[in-house]
Design a protein around this motif. Structure first.
Motif, short mmCIF file in Angstrom:
data_model
loop_
_atom_site.label_atom_id
_atom_site.label_comp_id
_atom_site.label_asym_id
_atom_site.label_seq_id
_atom_site.Cartn_x
_atom_site.Cartn_y
_atom_site.Cartn_z
N ARG A 16 0.80 -1.28 0.13
CA ARG A 16 -0.18 0.00 -0.09
C ARG A 16 0.87 1.34 -0.11
NH1 ARG A 16 -5.26 0.54 4.36
NH2 ARG A 16 -5.32 -1.62 3.61
N TYR A 17 2.17 1.24 0.37
CA TYR A 17 2.98 2.35 0.34
C TYR A 17 4.37 1.91 -0.16
CZ TYR A 17 3.91 7.13 1.81
OH TYR A 17 4.08 8.57 1.92
N ALA A 18 4.89 2.59 -1.13
CA ALA A 18 5.92 2.41 -2.05
C ALA A 18 7.11 2.80 -1.29
CB ALA A 18 5.85 3.09 -3.46
N GLU A 54 9.94 3.86 -10.94
CA GLU A 54 8.78 3.80 -9.96
C GLU A 54 8.14 5.29 -9.87
OE1 GLU A 54 10.35 2.02 -6.33
OE2 GLU A 54 11.97 1.27 -7.69
N PHE A 55 7.06 5.63 -10.63
CA PHE A 55 6.61 6.86 -10.53
C PHE A 55 5.71 6.75 -9.16
CE2 PHE A 55 8.06 6.77 -14.80
CZ PHE A 55 8.60 8.05 -15.00
N HIS A 56 5.82 7.72 -8.18
CA HIS A 56 5.07 8.04 -7.18
C HIS A 56 5.25 9.19 -6.48
CE1 HIS A 56 8.09 6.48 -4.33
NE2 HIS A 56 8.58 5.64 -5.10
N GLU A 57 4.70 9.54 -5.37
CA GLU A 57 4.56 10.81 -4.52
C GLU A 57 5.97 10.72 -3.89
OE1 GLU A 57 2.24 13.80 -4.87
OE2 GLU A 57 2.88 12.76 -6.66
N ILE A 112 -1.49 5.95 1.38
CA ILE A 112 -1.37 5.06 0.23
C ILE A 112 -0.22 6.03 -0.81
CG2 ILE A 112 -3.34 6.64 -0.78
CD1 ILE A 112 -3.95 3.99 -2.47
N ASN A 113 0.69 4.82 -1.55
CA ASN A 113 1.37 5.90 -2.64
C ASN A 113 1.84 4.61 -3.31
OD1 ASN A 113 2.95 7.74 -3.58
ND2 ASN A 113 4.52 7.57 -1.79
N LEU A 114 1.05 4.35 -4.49
CA LEU A 114 1.33 3.17 -5.20
C LEU A 114 2.13 3.34 -6.40
CD1 LEU A 114 -2.54 1.92 -5.77
CD2 LEU A 114 -0.89 1.46 -4.02
#
Length: 430
Positions: free
Chosen positions: A67-69, A387-390, A208-210
């Motif tokens: 759920r969190y990268a 890995e594109f994420h926040e 959350i950070n997918l």
């Protein structure tokens, strides 16, 4: 072969040999193959095992992570958004102090279910489904995978329902100035999520950070070149980034960001402007989070959250995601194969990893010169993962260019990444 390892085949219509075909496994929404056809040559541009079921022993190879990268400390965390509070403690897996990519049994190893029909989706509106069908030849080029993560899963609060859309788009004509180049097709992934089973009269919030943890090598399918083609050090890379995250010795972030020009003792290693990956290669390799430079007046600007109160049948964010193009934030290319992949996303940054800690005794695809059997794995630097994420730990360390990576029960999560695959004849390469 169990259903979780049975590939879902998506391809572009209209040809006996489509220019782009992907195989996606319900196990972790894993891209088992990304196959392109160009000039009579077949390329599989992602690494991984030959046999889909061997993904059971291969972590974070072209799968979704969550759920969190990335890395989260295994402390007790208190989070709040819009007056909604929650407490959680993620489960350790990398070491006792660190939870990596969602924990011991993250979304990468979960069994997702492919919807039998796109119309069965609940986190994509009727208008969006019609746009998907119009663009993607319905089920031949698009699929939606669903998962419910229960309350307390890997230590995270709230039951979370997720839908992940994978769409293949046909190539579009290049600009006249680059007419000798041609696109082979595009892959678009849209992640949606919503808190469910919320007790009546209550509200919830969860981090959350997918991201998709996919690893590319544009040369690995070439028959000539030996070990050189198994490494990505000769690939060229452009990343439109302003800063990288400062990391502690255990790879957890400090919350500080370093200008790319000053990083690694101002060596220039993190200024990727058509730079060969192997040039100024830092230590054992790249494993860094890049904060993208601010982008203003974008043709496509897709929100990170959709208020549930505004989520009606007529809402259609997907139409623009599939039709409107921004300039890429990242381009990976190879002179040797003549292939390039251009990426765009609504996320604020990306993790870049050059496969430094690989299992050479693992598995390697036959099209990449392997036997497909255990003991014949990939060498270090055999892929570059994006890995594109926040930003890292954004619920603890907020930046001006990102969300806080918190989702309340009043919102729907919305995250997309697009990869456009291009063939570049030698006379058009710089």
């Amino acid at each position: 072969m169990s259903d979780e390892y049975t590939p879902v085949l998506l391809s572009l219509p209209g040809s006996l040999t489509p220019t782009l075909v992907v195989e996606v496994l319900p196990h972790g929404v894993t891209f088992h193959r990304v196959v392109v056809q160009v000039n009579g040559k077949t390329h599989d541009i992602v690494i991984g095992p030959e046999d889909p079921k061997d993904h059971s022993g291969v972590k974070y190879t072209n799968s979704i992570i969550g759920r969190y990268a990335n890395r989260v400390p295994t402390d007790t965390h208190f989070v709040e958004k819009n007056g909604i509070r929650s407490t959680f403690r993620p489960l350790a897996n990398e070491n006792p102090d660190v939870s990596l990519h969602g924990g011991p049994n993250g979304f990468d190893s979960s069994i997702w279910k492919k919807l039998g029909s796109l119309e069965n989706a609940t986190l994509f509106t009727k208008a969006e489904i019609q746009s998907i069908i119009a663009k993607a030849a319905k089920d031949f080029s698009a699929a939606i995978f669903v998962l419910t993560s229960p309350d307390g899963d890997q230590g995270y609060p709230g039951a979370l329902y997720l839908e992940t859309l994978v769409v293949l788009l046909p190539p579009v004509k290049m600009k006249p100035s680059a007419s000798s180049q041609h696109e082979l097709g595009s892959i678009v992934i849209v992640y949606r999520a919503k808190l469910v089973d919320v007790p009546e009269g209550r509200k919830q919030v969860t981090p959350i950070n997918l991201a998709q943890h996919w690893g590319f090598n544009l040369d690995a399918s070439l028959e000539e070149g030996g070990e050189e083609t198994l490494k990505v050090l000769n690939h060229d890379l452009t990343v439109k980034a302003s800063h990288i995250a400062e990391l502690r010795s255990n790879r957890l972030p400090t919350g500080q960001y370093i200008p790319v020009a000053e990083a690694d003792n101002s060596s220039g290693a993190h200024i990727h402007d058509k730079k060969r990956i192997g040039d100024l290669f830092p230590g054992v390799g790249y494993d860094d989070y890049y904060l993208l430079s601010p982008r203003l007046n974008l043709p496509l600007s897709s929100p990170h959250r959709i208020p549930i109160s505004e989520f009606s049948d007529s809402v259609n964010l997907v139409k623009d995601i599939l039709s409107v193009r921004n300039d890429p934030v990242l381009t990976l290319s190879s002179d040797k194969s003549g292939l390039a992949v251009e990426f765009d996303s609504n996320q604020a940054g990306l993790m870049l990893y050059t496969h430094n800690c690989t299992d050479t005794k693992g598995y390697r695809k036959k099209i990449h010169g392997g036997t497909g059997l255990q003991g014949d794995g990939y060498v270090p630097q055999s892929a570059v993962f994006f890995e594109f994420h926040e930003p890292l730990l954004a619920f603890l360390y907020r930046t001006s260019t990102s969300t806080d990576t918190l989702l309340t029960s009043e919102e729907i999560y919305n995250n997309y990444v697009r990869a456009d695959i291009v063939s570049r004849p030698s006379e058009t390469r710089e």
